[in-house]
Design an enzyme around this catalytic site. Structure first.
Site, mmCIF file in Angstrom:
data_model
loop_
_atom_site.group_PDB
_atom_site.id
_atom_site.type_symbol
_atom_site.label_atom_id
_atom_site.label_comp_id
_atom_site.label_asym_id
_atom_site.label_seq_id
_atom_site.Cartn_x
_atom_site.Cartn_y
_atom_site.Cartn_z
ATOM 1 N N SER A 1 0.870 -1.171 0.000
ATOM 2 C CA SER A 1 0.000 0.000 0.000
ATOM 3 C C SER A 1 0.908 1.222 0.000
ATOM 4 C CB SER A 1 -0.926 -0.084 1.207
ATOM 5 O OG SER A 1 -1.887 0.918 1.156
ATOM 6 N N HIS B 1 -2.810 -1.221 -3.311
ATOM 7 C CA HIS B 1 -3.993 -0.387 -3.072
ATOM 8 C C HIS B 1 -3.873 0.793 -4.007
ATOM 9 C CE1 HIS B 1 -4.358 -2.009 1.290
ATOM 10 N NE2 HIS B 1 -4.784 -2.859 0.384
ATOM 11 N N ASP C 1 -4.253 -4.783 5.899
ATOM 12 C CA ASP C 1 -4.462 -5.725 4.801
ATOM 13 C C ASP C 1 -3.187 -6.528 4.561
ATOM 14 O OD1 ASP C 1 -6.031 -6.864 2.805
ATOM 15 O OD2 ASP C 1 -5.580 -5.306 1.326
#
Ligand SMILES: C[S@@+](CC[C@H](N)C(=O)[O-])C[C@H]1O[C@@H](n2cnc3c(N)ncnc32)[C@H](O)[C@@H]1O
Lengths: 193, 269
Positions: free
Chosen positions: A18, A44, A137
């Site tokens: 991310s 992401h 995540d």
């Protein structure tokens, strides 16, 4: 980490990240030759219709990029990037599927979803890498890969722009390797060699 | 987690008990959805999950609703709607009647979006929008044309990005957190249950939209659905798919011409 550790029989190297992870990829990709496995990238990304991420990565690597559409075949020697606004799933007949279901960890694509699916389809032939990010995540996904017999690698949190995601993984999983960027590059280069 | 073998048993039982055939669904996605429901509803053993589904038809309905992915938006992918507005509707405008089919319409946001485009092009009175889905509860929502008010900000942005020039709030009345879309729009819509796995063509259309539905099918079932669309499209009709879906690699492809890079194909003969 042992100097001569070797990861073998890898079919899929999947990298999740991310915030702060794109920089890591940009440092690593120019040094990689065409691999004997498929390289899948799940970042992401903003909900947009543009292809800047694909273009950026293609420009940094000699490994050809295959556009990800629903049910494309996954082949060694190519890069695949999870498209924005879809979850990426792996079928057992070497095809990719896309899915627009609910966000997971506020994310679509979600790293957990892709990792859990690749673990189910490819088991111990998976190497999963989790990079920088500010979200939880990826941890559950790494656990799934590990449980299925795959290898899991986490970026050393102190070397990450956003340490939260790799720290969370280090605390909640048993990574096979926790590495800084040069060591990560070294590990990837020696996969299947 | 449910095993592949249990999944096969479930698929078989669903067919035997209810006549719904999920064998052509994408295994990766279907398994994930079933697992999600299994966990959501707190099951700990597969046998009790299976019995519940077989013995309780209300639970079966819940299952169909939950395993199918119903997420949708108004003017999803604004660029697509811009192309509809600028390239497709002007062609359809030359026809005396316009028939449109939304296959897998979910809760109807896509149908209302297209109706708005038709209205702005002064074509709504001569258009009929047939909207179908496998799942009755989503059709019930679609029929009402009532959506959460909190979504309107984003839908209004999508609408403008698609080339909309009006004040989007003219299209609905806000009440208690809900936005009800006008009956001028819904009066041109026909909603009904239709299963792309087993049902047939039921009319001839000038435009078929089936967006983000085929991704849940395996390649064989995709091919079946695409042939159904082929049988249901008038000559020179258009087929519109989701941004990551394609008719490439199917036998129909040679009779269709793609609109540049868009996920829109025109039937040539
Ligand atoms: C993700 S929604 C797509 C909604 C809308 N077309 C869009 O793109 O926003 C997918 C829809 O396909 C429907 N569906 C799934 N299987 C189907 C089938 N066999 N026949 C008809 N519809 C189906 C689901 O019930 C769901 O409402």
């Amino acid at each position: 980490m042992e100097k001569d550790t070797l990861i073998s029989n890898c079919k899929i190297l999947i990298i999740g990240g991310s915030a702060g992870s794109l920089d890591v990829l940009i440092k690593i990709l120019p040094h990689l030759d065409i691999p004997s496995f498929a390289l899948v990238i799940v970042l992401h990304r903003k909900h947009t219709e543009d292809n800047t991420l694909e273009e950026l990565i293609a420009a940094k690597s000699i490994i050809p990029l295959k556009e990800v559409e629903d049910k494309v075949e996954i082949l060694p020697g190519y890069i695949y990037i999870a498209p924005s606004d879809y979850h990426l799933l792996f079928e057992k007949n070497n095809l990719l599927s896309l899915d627009t279901s609910e966000k997971v960890n506020y994310s679509r694509p979600s790293i957990d979803v892709a990792f859990e699916s690749v673990a189910d389809a490819y088991g111990k032939a998976v190497v999963g890498v989790l990079l920088s990010g500010a979200n939880a995540d990826g941890t559950d996904g790494l656990i799934a890969i590990k449980n299925a017999g795959g290898i899991i690698i986490v970026q050393q949190p102190e070397t990450a722009d956003m340490p939260f995601m790799p720290s969370h993984a280090v605390q909640n999983t048993s990574p096979d390797f926790i590495v800084d960027i040069p060591a990560l590059l070294d590990l990837i280069k020696r996969i299947n060699s | 987690m449910i095993t592949d073998q249990e999944l096969d048993i479930l698929i078989n039982e669903l067919y035997e008990s209810y006549g719904y055939d999920f064998s052509g669904y994408s295994k990766a996605s279907f398994k994930r959805r079933v697992d999600r429901l299994y966990q959501l509803d707190g099951f700990t053993n597969f046998q009790s999950f299976l019995s519940k589904i077989i013995d309780d038809s209300d639970y079966f309905s819940r299952m169909v609703e939950e395993i199918t992915v119903n997420i949708t938006e108004m003017f999803r992918d604004p660029h697509f709607y811009r192309i509809l507005r600028t390239e497709i509707l002007p062609v359809l405008a030359t026809k005396p009647f316009i028939r449109i089919w939304h296959a897998g319409c979910s809760t109807g946001e896509e149908v209302y979006s297209v109706a708005i485009l038709l209205k702005e092009a002064n074509l709504l009175e001569k258009a009929l929008l047939y909207a179908t889905d496998i799942s009755p509860p989503v059709l019930e929502v679609a029929r009402k044309g009532v959506f959460p008010l909190r979504m309107m900000k984003q839908y209004s942005e999508n609408y403008m990005a698609s080339g909309g020039k009006k004040d989007f709030s003219h299209y609905y009345t806000a009440n208690y957190g809900l936005a009800k879309f006008g009956e001028d729009l819904s009066s041109r819509m026909v909603f009904s249950q239709h299963n792309l796995v087993s049902d047939r063509s039921f009319n001839e259309f000038d435009l078929i939209l089936c967006r983000n539905v085929l991704i849940y099918f395996d390649k064989e079932l995709q091919e079946r659905a695409l042939h159904l669309f082929d049988d249901s499209l008038a000559k020179l009709g258009y087929l519109a798919l989701g941004t990551k879906e394609t008719i490439k690699f199917t036998s129909m492809q040679k009779r269709y011409k793609q609109l540049e890079k868009e996920k829109i194909w025109r039937k040539t003969h």
